[in-house]
Design a protein around this motif. Structure first.
Motif, mmCIF file in Angstrom:
data_model
loop_
_atom_site.group_PDB
_atom_site.id
_atom_site.type_symbol
_atom_site.label_atom_id
_atom_site.label_comp_id
_atom_site.label_asym_id
_atom_site.label_seq_id
_atom_site.Cartn_x
_atom_site.Cartn_y
_atom_site.Cartn_z
ATOM 1 N N THR A 1 85.079 81.739 62.069
ATOM 2 C CA THR A 1 86.058 82.200 63.056
ATOM 3 C C THR A 1 87.336 81.365 63.067
ATOM 4 O O THR A 1 88.373 81.834 63.533
ATOM 5 C CB THR A 1 85.450 82.180 64.464
ATOM 6 N N ALA A 2 87.264 80.131 62.577
ATOM 7 C CA ALA A 2 88.428 79.234 62.499
ATOM 8 C C ALA A 2 89.166 79.143 63.833
ATOM 9 O O ALA A 2 90.384 79.336 63.916
ATOM 10 C CB ALA A 2 89.374 79.679 61.386
ATOM 11 N N ALA B 1 96.681 81.902 59.680
ATOM 12 C CA ALA B 1 95.451 82.126 58.914
ATOM 13 C C ALA B 1 95.755 82.760 57.562
ATOM 14 O O ALA B 1 96.600 83.645 57.449
ATOM 15 C CB ALA B 1 94.494 83.010 59.712
ATOM 16 N N ASP B 2 95.041 82.301 56.541
ATOM 17 C CA ASP B 2 95.185 82.822 55.180
ATOM 18 C C ASP B 2 94.226 83.990 54.996
ATOM 19 O O ASP B 2 93.014 83.834 55.160
ATOM 20 C CB ASP B 2 94.863 81.705 54.182
ATOM 21 N N GLU B 3 94.750 85.134 54.650
ATOM 22 C CA GLU B 3 93.935 86.346 54.507
ATOM 23 C C GLU B 3 93.317 86.515 53.123
ATOM 24 O O GLU B 3 92.668 87.532 52.843
ATOM 25 C CB GLU B 3 94.778 87.582 54.834
ATOM 26 N N LYS C 1 89.422 90.278 77.704
ATOM 27 C CA LYS C 1 90.209 89.056 77.824
ATOM 28 C C LYS C 1 90.123 88.286 76.512
ATOM 29 O O LYS C 1 89.028 88.012 76.015
ATOM 30 C CB LYS C 1 89.690 88.197 78.970
ATOM 31 N N ILE C 2 91.271 87.953 75.958
ATOM 32 C CA ILE C 2 91.313 87.218 74.699
ATOM 33 C C ILE C 2 91.788 85.798 74.970
ATOM 34 O O ILE C 2 92.831 85.573 75.569
ATOM 35 C CB ILE C 2 92.236 87.926 73.686
ATOM 36 N N GLU C 3 90.969 84.826 74.539
ATOM 37 C CA GLU C 3 91.279 83.406 74.694
ATOM 38 C C GLU C 3 91.186 82.754 73.321
ATOM 39 O O GLU C 3 90.130 82.258 72.922
ATOM 40 C CB GLU C 3 90.311 82.749 75.673
ATOM 41 N N PHE C 4 92.274 82.815 72.573
ATOM 42 C CA PHE C 4 92.266 82.298 71.205
ATOM 43 C C PHE C 4 91.720 80.865 71.150
ATOM 44 O O PHE C 4 92.088 80.007 71.953
ATOM 45 C CB PHE C 4 93.674 82.319 70.612
ATOM 46 N N GLY C 5 90.846 80.655 70.178
ATOM 47 C CA GLY C 5 90.307 79.314 69.953
ATOM 48 C C GLY C 5 89.126 78.948 70.819
ATOM 49 O O GLY C 5 88.580 77.847 70.687
ATOM 50 N N GLN C 6 88.701 79.865 71.707
ATOM 51 C CA GLN C 6 87.591 79.587 72.609
ATOM 52 C C GLN C 6 86.375 80.450 72.274
ATOM 53 O O GLN C 6 86.506 81.625 71.943
ATOM 54 C CB GLN C 6 88.003 79.858 74.063
ATOM 55 N N GLY D 1 88.861 84.532 67.459
ATOM 56 C CA GLY D 1 88.992 83.876 66.172
ATOM 57 C C GLY D 1 90.099 84.507 65.338
ATOM 58 O O GLY D 1 91.018 85.135 65.868
ATOM 59 N N ILE D 2 89.992 84.402 64.012
ATOM 60 C CA ILE D 2 91.050 84.881 63.124
ATOM 61 C C ILE D 2 90.723 86.227 62.483
ATOM 62 O O ILE D 2 91.438 86.683 61.599
ATOM 63 C CB ILE D 2 91.371 83.854 62.020
ATOM 64 N N GLY D 3 89.636 86.892 62.925
ATOM 65 C CA GLY D 3 89.217 88.143 62.308
ATOM 66 C C GLY D 3 90.292 89.219 62.315
ATOM 67 O O GLY D 3 90.612 89.806 61.280
ATOM 68 N N CYS D 4 90.846 89.489 63.500
ATOM 69 C CA CYS D 4 91.906 90.497 63.594
ATOM 70 C C CYS D 4 93.095 90.113 62.723
ATOM 71 O O CYS D 4 93.678 90.961 62.029
ATOM 72 C CB CYS D 4 92.368 90.657 65.043
#
Length: 370
Positions: free
Chosen positions: A321-322, A331-333, A106-111, A38-41
């Motif tokens: 998580t967007a 992403a807007d912080e 393993k990072i799979e953005f959006g999943q 998600g957008i956390g990081c």
């Protein structure tokens, strides 16, 4: 030395806030990284990309050097950080990364993946342990996915329930800005179970928690609290339901007679549209969407989720998580930054309140001894 946050362009939340810092005593702010897909990081790193943020606190992110490096590369960020084995070794004026794991997930953005949920919980558990030990002063949690976090080791519907188990006190989900504060009688409860869950003891407990938080965490000496009705039009005198007349109203009368400034139950459909909420320091909603829909409509991007009632300070942004924009660098912080400022503000207010309480108790003891 005194720093006014508005001098640095952070005026939405912090016009009246001053973080008082002494040499080598910055607030140590822990961050659990949330779902890696998600957008956390992204929102956490963007928040501290501005080096002026390091004037206000010492950020400590619970993840790993390799994970954060990968995220920065994918997001096009260039941030210098300091890797540490544990939070107690964090260095002021640097972004610190606690290496919770050594492997490369393993990072799979959006999943939504099982692995993404597992590492979100690893980060959260490590951060909470540091909070309990006193290695960090406050905790800001990045968004998790309530589905993929479920496992044999973690069976909670969200952060609030887990923190209520791990930390001392009685928790309250409290959505806050400087001008709007909404607490929940029931939070992650199915709508069909809401009425059965709302009993007199629960109402009393939540009123006491929200009142104490307003005094201790927000400096409001005599809080004025509104309660929203359970049923449409608060039951219309029993025509649409009897819970408001038989459960809510007696408790409100009882607590008002004890000196609490509590009012209601108000019909939720007109309460916010008529600006009625502006007459109160806080609102207590009967269930999740009754409180969060108006809160996010009025304050989205500026709001903060604060877990009130616990012995430690935890905040989080008011979004999820967007997945739809994860990994795109867009992403807007803002809400995460507000969560940071709110955690610092609450910690400072709570520290001052506790010191004041100690002074009052000391004076009372000395007076009795004379």
């Amino acid at each position: 030395m005194s720093f006014n946050l508005s001098n640095f362009g952070y005026s939405k939340l912090s016009t009246k806030v001053q973080i008082i810092m002494e040499e080598n005593s910055k607030i140590r702010l822990g961050i659990s990284i949330g779902d890696l897909n998600g957008i956390g990081c992204e929102v956490a790193l963007k928040t501290f990309e501005d080096s002026r943020m390091l004037d206000f606190c010492t950020p400590i992110i619970f993840a790993s050097n390799k994970t954060i490096s990968y995220q920065m590369k994918e997001l096009g960020l260039n941030i210098v950080f300091n890797g540490v084995p544990d939070a107690s070794k964090a260095i002021d004026n640097k972004i610190n990364i606690v290496n919770v794991w050594k492997e490369i997930p393993k990072i799979e953005f959006g999943q939504s993946t099982e692995e993404g949920g597992a590492y979100a919980i690893k980060s959260l558990k490590a951060a909470v342990e540091a909070l309990k030990k006193g290695d960090i002063d406050v905790l800001v949690t990045a968004p998790i996915n309530k589905n993929n976090i479920q496992s044999d080791e973690f069976k909670f519907p969200g952060h609030t329930d887990y923190l209520a188990q791990e930390l001392q006190g009685e928790s309250l989900m409290f959505m806050v800005t400087d001008t709007l504060k909404i607490g929940l009688l029931t939070d992650h409860v199915a709508v069909k179970d809401v009425s059965a869950a709302i009993i007199p003891r629960l109402i009393r407990d939540k009123i006491n928690i929200i009142e104490k938080s307003l005094m201790m965490d927000f400096g409001i000496r005599k809080p004025k609290i509104a309660l929203l009705g359970i049923n449409p039009h608060s039951g219309d005198n029993g025509v649409i339901g009897k819970e408001d007349d038989e459960i809510m109203k007696p408790v409100i009368r009882e607590m008002a007679n004890m000196g609490h400034l509590v009012y209601g139950p108000y019909s939720a459909d007109s309460f916010f549209g008529s600006d009625g909420y502006k007459k109160f320091d806080a609102i207590l909603a009967a269930y999740h969407d009754q409180g969060l829909i108006p809160f996010k409509t009025i304050s989205f991007g500026q709001g903060v989720n604060f877990t009130a009632g616990l012995d430690k300070v935890r905040t989080s942004p008011d979004h999820g998580t967007a997945y739809e924009i994860a990994g795109k660098g867009v992403a807007d912080e803002s809400s995460f930054k507000e969560a940071v400022f709110m955690a610092l503000k609450i910690f400072k207010n709570r520290t001052e309140y506790q010191e004041l309480t100690k002074d009052v108790l000391k004076k009372q003891r000395l007076k009795r001894e004379r």
